[in-house]
Design a protein around this motif. Structure first.
Motif, PDB file in Angstrom:
ATOM      1  N   ASN A   1      -0.191   5.539   9.987  1.00 29.36           N
ATOM      2  CA  ASN A   1      -0.677   6.393  11.064  1.00 29.36           C
ATOM      3  C   ASN A   1      -2.114   6.015  11.398  1.00 29.36           C
ATOM      4  O   ASN A   1      -2.861   5.524  10.532  1.00 29.36           O
ATOM      5  CB  ASN A   1      -0.604   7.865  10.646  1.00 29.36           C
ATOM      6  N   PRO A   2      -2.542   6.249  12.643  1.00 27.44           N
ATOM      7  CA  PRO A   2      -3.884   5.795  13.065  1.00 27.44           C
ATOM      8  C   PRO A   2      -5.020   6.292  12.179  1.00 27.44           C
ATOM      9  O   PRO A   2      -5.974   5.566  11.936  1.00 27.44           O
ATOM     10  CB  PRO A   2      -4.000   6.357  14.490  1.00 27.44           C
ATOM     11  N   ASN A   3      -4.954   7.530  11.706  1.00 25.54           N
ATOM     12  CA  ASN A   3      -6.057   8.101  10.940  1.00 25.54           C
ATOM     13  C   ASN A   3      -5.850   8.020   9.429  1.00 25.54           C
ATOM     14  O   ASN A   3      -6.627   8.601   8.661  1.00 25.54           O
ATOM     15  CB  ASN A   3      -6.278   9.563  11.348  1.00 25.54           C
ATOM     16  N   ALA A   4      -4.826   7.317   9.007  1.00 25.92           N
ATOM     17  CA  ALA A   4      -4.515   7.257   7.575  1.00 25.92           C
ATOM     18  C   ALA A   4      -5.497   6.333   6.847  1.00 25.92           C
ATOM     19  O   ALA A   4      -5.951   5.324   7.394  1.00 25.92           O
ATOM     20  CB  ALA A   4      -3.096   6.762   7.365  1.00 25.92           C
ATOM     21  N   SER A   5      -5.822   6.697   5.616  1.00 23.37           N
ATOM     22  CA  SER A   5      -6.680   5.876   4.767  1.00 23.37           C
ATOM     23  C   SER A   5      -5.834   4.797   4.095  1.00 23.37           C
ATOM     24  O   SER A   5      -4.879   5.116   3.377  1.00 23.37           O
ATOM     25  CB  SER A   5      -7.367   6.745   3.712  1.00 23.37           C
ATOM     26  N   ILE A   6      -6.179   3.540   4.337  1.00 25.18           N
ATOM     27  CA  ILE A   6      -5.401   2.434   3.781  1.00 25.18           C
ATOM     28  C   ILE A   6      -5.379   2.500   2.256  1.00 25.18           C
ATOM     29  O   ILE A   6      -4.320   2.349   1.638  1.00 25.18           O
ATOM     30  CB  ILE A   6      -5.963   1.087   4.265  1.00 25.18           C
ATOM     31  N   GLU A   7      -6.536   2.739   1.649  1.00 24.99           N
ATOM     32  CA  GLU A   7      -6.604   2.752   0.183  1.00 24.99           C
ATOM     33  C   GLU A   7      -5.818   3.912  -0.410  1.00 24.99           C
ATOM     34  O   GLU A   7      -5.148   3.769  -1.431  1.00 24.99           O
ATOM     35  CB  GLU A   7      -8.069   2.811  -0.266  1.00 24.99           C
ATOM     36  N   LYS A   8      -5.874   5.060   0.233  1.00 26.72           N
ATOM     37  CA  LYS A   8      -5.159   6.238  -0.270  1.00 26.72           C
ATOM     38  C   LYS A   8      -3.651   6.030  -0.191  1.00 26.72           C
ATOM     39  O   LYS A   8      -2.908   6.313  -1.142  1.00 26.72           O
ATOM     40  CB  LYS A   8      -5.577   7.478   0.522  1.00 26.72           C
TER      41      LYS A   8
ATOM     42  N   LYS B   1      -2.126   3.180   0.029  1.00 28.70           N
ATOM     43  CA  LYS B   1      -1.794   2.071  -0.875  1.00 28.70           C
ATOM     44  C   LYS B   1      -1.562   2.572  -2.300  1.00 28.70           C
ATOM     45  O   LYS B   1      -0.601   2.169  -2.970  1.00 28.70           O
ATOM     46  CB  LYS B   1      -2.927   1.045  -0.831  1.00 28.70           C
ATOM     47  N   ARG B   2      -2.443   3.472  -2.777  1.00 25.82           N
ATOM     48  CA  ARG B   2      -2.283   4.022  -4.128  1.00 25.82           C
ATOM     49  C   ARG B   2      -0.996   4.837  -4.259  1.00 25.82           C
ATOM     50  O   ARG B   2      -0.282   4.746  -5.269  1.00 25.82           O
ATOM     51  CB  ARG B   2      -3.494   4.886  -4.476  1.00 25.82           C
ATOM     52  N   GLU B   3      -0.684   5.625  -3.227  1.00 19.03           N
ATOM     53  CA  GLU B   3       0.533   6.439  -3.268  1.00 19.03           C
ATOM     54  C   GLU B   3       1.789   5.573  -3.288  1.00 19.03           C
ATOM     55  O   GLU B   3       2.728   5.820  -4.062  1.00 19.03           O
ATOM     56  CB  GLU B   3       0.575   7.399  -2.066  1.00 19.03           C
ATOM     57  N   LEU B   4       1.806   4.532  -2.452  1.00 21.81           N
ATOM     58  CA  LEU B   4       2.960   3.628  -2.408  1.00 21.81           C
ATOM     59  C   LEU B   4       3.112   2.877  -3.727  1.00 21.81           C
ATOM     60  O   LEU B   4       4.233   2.647  -4.190  1.00 21.81           O
ATOM     61  CB  LEU B   4       2.809   2.631  -1.257  1.00 21.81           C
ATOM     62  N   GLN B   5       1.985   2.521  -4.331  1.00 23.79           N
ATOM     63  CA  GLN B   5       2.039   1.818  -5.611  1.00 23.79           C
ATOM     64  C   GLN B   5       2.661   2.695  -6.697  1.00 23.79           C
ATOM     65  O   GLN B   5       3.434   2.220  -7.536  1.00 23.79           O
ATOM     66  CB  GLN B   5       0.622   1.392  -6.019  1.00 23.79           C
ATOM     67  N   GLN B   6       2.358   3.991  -6.656  1.00 23.02           N
ATOM     68  CA  GLN B   6       2.943   4.924  -7.620  1.00 23.02           C
ATOM     69  C   GLN B   6       4.448   5.052  -7.410  1.00 23.02           C
ATOM     70  O   GLN B   6       5.218   5.152  -8.370  1.00 23.02           O
ATOM     71  CB  GLN B   6       2.274   6.293  -7.502  1.00 23.02           C
ATOM     72  N   ILE B   7       4.890   5.050  -6.159  1.00 20.41           N
ATOM     73  CA  ILE B   7       6.316   5.183  -5.860  1.00 20.41           C
ATOM     74  C   ILE B   7       7.086   3.937  -6.300  1.00 20.41           C
ATOM     75  O   ILE B   7       8.160   4.023  -6.897  1.00 20.41           O
ATOM     76  CB  ILE B   7       6.524   5.435  -4.346  1.00 20.41           C
TER      77      ILE B   7
ATOM     78  N   VAL C   1       1.437  -3.714  -3.936  1.00 14.08           N
ATOM     79  CA  VAL C   1       1.169  -3.339  -2.546  1.00 14.08           C
ATOM     80  C   VAL C   1      -0.168  -3.943  -2.138  1.00 14.08           C
ATOM     81  O   VAL C   1      -1.187  -3.733  -2.805  1.00 14.08           O
ATOM     82  CB  VAL C   1       1.137  -1.806  -2.375  1.00 14.08           C
ATOM     83  N   VAL C   2      -0.173  -4.710  -1.063  1.00  9.87           N
ATOM     84  CA  VAL C   2      -1.393  -5.383  -0.604  1.00  9.87           C
ATOM     85  C   VAL C   2      -1.651  -5.055   0.855  1.00  9.87           C
ATOM     86  O   VAL C   2      -0.721  -4.765   1.626  1.00  9.87           O
ATOM     87  CB  VAL C   2      -1.297  -6.917  -0.784  1.00  9.87           C
ATOM     88  N   SER C   3      -2.910  -5.095   1.244  1.00  8.61           N
ATOM     89  CA  SER C   3      -3.296  -4.852   2.633  1.00  8.61           C
ATOM     90  C   SER C   3      -3.238  -6.149   3.431  1.00  8.61           C
ATOM     91  O   SER C   3      -3.078  -7.235   2.877  1.00  8.61           O
ATOM     92  CB  SER C   3      -4.707  -4.269   2.689  1.00  8.61           C
ATOM     93  N   ARG C   4      -3.415  -6.021   4.738  1.00 11.72           N
ATOM     94  CA  ARG C   4      -3.422  -7.207   5.599  1.00 11.72           C
ATOM     95  C   ARG C   4      -4.562  -8.150   5.213  1.00 11.72           C
ATOM     96  O   ARG C   4      -4.414  -9.370   5.229  1.00 11.72           O
ATOM     97  CB  ARG C   4      -3.559  -6.795   7.062  1.00 11.72           C
ATOM     98  N   ARG C   5      -5.701  -7.572   4.860  1.00 11.44           N
ATOM     99  CA  ARG C   5      -6.845  -8.389   4.460  1.00 11.44           C
ATOM    100  C   ARG C   5      -6.541  -9.163   3.187  1.00 11.44           C
ATOM    101  O   ARG C   5      -6.916 -10.342   3.052  1.00 11.44           O
ATOM    102  CB  ARG C   5      -8.075  -7.498   4.267  1.00 11.44           C
ATOM    103  N   GLU C   6      -5.849  -8.530   2.232  1.00  7.63           N
ATOM    104  CA  GLU C   6      -5.494  -9.202   0.982  1.00  7.63           C
ATOM    105  C   GLU C   6      -4.423 -10.265   1.203  1.00  7.63           C
ATOM    106  O   GLU C   6      -4.402 -11.277   0.501  1.00  7.63           O
ATOM    107  CB  GLU C   6      -5.028  -8.170  -0.039  1.00  7.63           C
ATOM    108  N   LEU C   7      -3.543 -10.036   2.168  1.00  2.00           N
ATOM    109  CA  LEU C   7      -2.531 -11.037   2.490  1.00  2.00           C
ATOM    110  C   LEU C   7      -3.165 -12.314   3.025  1.00  2.00           C
ATOM    111  O   LEU C   7      -2.638 -13.409   2.833  1.00  2.00           O
ATOM    112  CB  LEU C   7      -1.551 -10.480   3.537  1.00  2.00           C
ATOM    113  N   ASN C   8      -4.309 -12.167   3.705  1.00  2.00           N
ATOM    114  CA  ASN C   8      -4.987 -13.318   4.313  1.00  2.00           C
ATOM    115  C   ASN C   8      -6.397 -13.461   3.751  1.00  2.00           C
ATOM    116  O   ASN C   8      -7.346 -13.725   4.485  1.00  2.00           O
ATOM    117  CB  ASN C   8      -5.041 -13.140   5.838  1.00  2.00           C
ATOM    118  N   SER C   9      -6.520 -13.281   2.438  1.00  3.06           N
ATOM    119  CA  SER C   9      -7.838 -13.297   1.807  1.00  3.06           C
ATOM    120  C   SER C   9      -8.558 -14.631   2.011  1.00  3.06           C
ATOM    121  O   SER C   9      -9.775 -14.665   2.213  1.00  3.06           O
ATOM    122  CB  SER C   9      -7.708 -12.989   0.315  1.00  3.06           C
ATOM    123  N   THR C  10      -7.819 -15.735   1.962  1.00  5.49           N
ATOM    124  CA  THR C  10      -8.438 -17.052   2.136  1.00  5.49           C
ATOM    125  C   THR C  10      -9.026 -17.199   3.533  1.00  5.49           C
ATOM    126  O   THR C  10     -10.147 -17.704   3.707  1.00  5.49           O
ATOM    127  CB  THR C  10      -7.409 -18.166   1.886  1.00  5.49           C
TER     128      THR C  10
END
Length: 404
Positions: free
Chosen positions: A235-242, A244-250, A257-266
């Protein structure tokens, strides 16, 4: 207005009786203007290039992606899917399966990646905007390929008589002998009818073949619960880190679980390094240029030596005299920086508006006007000007201004 500031402003506006001093002051001021404008234009160009480069990843990559911590595939159960649907901050998610395949068509071949996607994939990524011609297809065994693959193999659209041939090794363990490779029992084949072609950039255009998830799972001999990734649109106002942590627990520790930035870290690291390196190079140029400020102020001190002696004799203290030339140097660099930023802004905005500089006949050189770049340039000019003025004004000594 303070006494030192008043005298500094008078010195800034007045001309010297020595023509050489006037020329040096003008050149110094011009160098500051050009340096500030050049630094701002370069930073704006790198901002544009960064946005231009990352738009490809923004099209293909989701906000968050779940992938196996080890191996290529993982199993996602209906109960886990239910939890993902109810996860806070998740707008949509889609499953995918990906594997390297061998494509052939009329004695031409190419190695690509088969990506099986479900119906929600178009809601999670901007893949729809990349369709060059054709459509995504609704029938089984239809596929969308990149423009690079299309040009390499030359497979026509909707050719059911001569489809592309996709080949992959069957899953198993152990090594395979050269003779065994000739046996069809060691690999799977699947005809793919091209229904559409996407176009993003050269590397990606040669990489992917998109087809429906159930077809890809059957081709790779995986059941409906086995995938290689789950893509998430937040969702537009959702916190990526928050989220991400919830999905990792599930999903558990076997899935990362990685973000777009982590997918393209290089890519991010390369772009940031280039940006910093360019800034440092141009800052070094500015440092060299601002040595002119030191020289110009010292020339001014010598030119106004008699005035300084008079002011000292009238009761002006040495700190006040130093402050006059310190403020004068600061005014010169600040005014030059502001004019340089104005000229640089005009150049950048004209490129954004009129696109006068082009990479190709249809693609303008990307630039981006950012407030942070204005702040960086002005802060750099101000700090360097502060140091230059401080060094030059320290040349005011009692011996210089004492009456002889």
């Amino acid at each position: 207005m303070g006494f030192s500031a008043y005298i500094a402003k008078r010195y800034l506006r007045s001309k010297s009786s020595q023509n050489a001093v006037n020329i040096i002051n003008f050149i110094t001021f011009l160098v500051i203007v050009i340096g500030a404008a050049a630094l701002f234009v370069v930073l704006s160009a790198f901002s544009g290039l960064k946005t231009f480069s990352l738009q490809f990843t923004n099209t293909f990559d989701p906000d968050l992606k779940a992938r196996p911590t080890s191996g290529k595939f993982f199993t996602v159960t209906p109960s886990v899917l239910k939890e993902l649907e109810n996860a806070a901050g998740v707008a949509h998610f889609s499953k995918e399966i990906e594997e390297r395949i061998y494509l052939s068509f009329e004695e031409k071949n190419h190695i690509a990646y088969l990506k099986g996607i479900d119906e929600a994939y178009h809601k999670v990524t901007g893949i729809d905007s990349t369709l060059y011609f054709g459509n995504w297809g609704v029938a089984e065994n239809q596929a969308v390929i990149g423009l690079g693959i299309f040009n390499l193999l030359g497979g026509p659209l909707n050719n059911y008589l001569k489809p592309l041939n996709a080949i992959t090794l069957k899953p198993g363990k152990g090594s395979i002998s050269a003779n065994a490779l000739n046996s069809r029992s060691f690999y799977n084949q699947m005809p793919l009818v091209v229904s559409g072609v996407y176009a993003v950039e050269d590397d990606l255009d040669k990489k992917y073949v998109f087809t429906r998830l159930p077809i890809a799972q059957a081709f790779l001999e995986k059941d409906s619960t086995q995938v290689s990734g789950i893509n998430f649109k937040l969702n537009p106002n959702a916190s990526i880190e928050k989220v991400k942590r919830e999905l990792q627990q599930i999903l558990g520790t076997s899935i990362t679980v990685v973000s777009r930035r982590e997918l393209n870290s290089t890519l991010y690291r390369m772009l940031n390094t280039e940006n910093v390196a360019t800034y440092l190079i141009f800052t070094l140029v500015l440092i060299i240029a601002l040595f002119n400020v030191v020289g110009a102020i010292i020339m001014m001190i010598l030119d106004k030596q008699q005035n300084s002696k008079t002011l000292y004799a009238l009761g002006t203290t040495l700190p006040q005299l130093r402050n006059i030339y310190f403020l004068q140097g600061l005014m010169v660099t600040s005014l030059g920086g502001l004019i340089g930023l104005f000229l640089g802004s005009v150049l950048v905005l004209s490129q954004i508006t009129f696109k006068w500089l082009k990479i190709t006949p249809t693609l303008a050189y990307p630039v981006e006007f950012k407030l942070i770049n204005l702040v960086i340039v002005m802060a750099t000019i101000f700090i360097l000007g502060l140091l230059s003025a401080k060094i030059a004004s320290s040349r005011i000594t009692k011996k210089l201004v004492a009456a002889t």
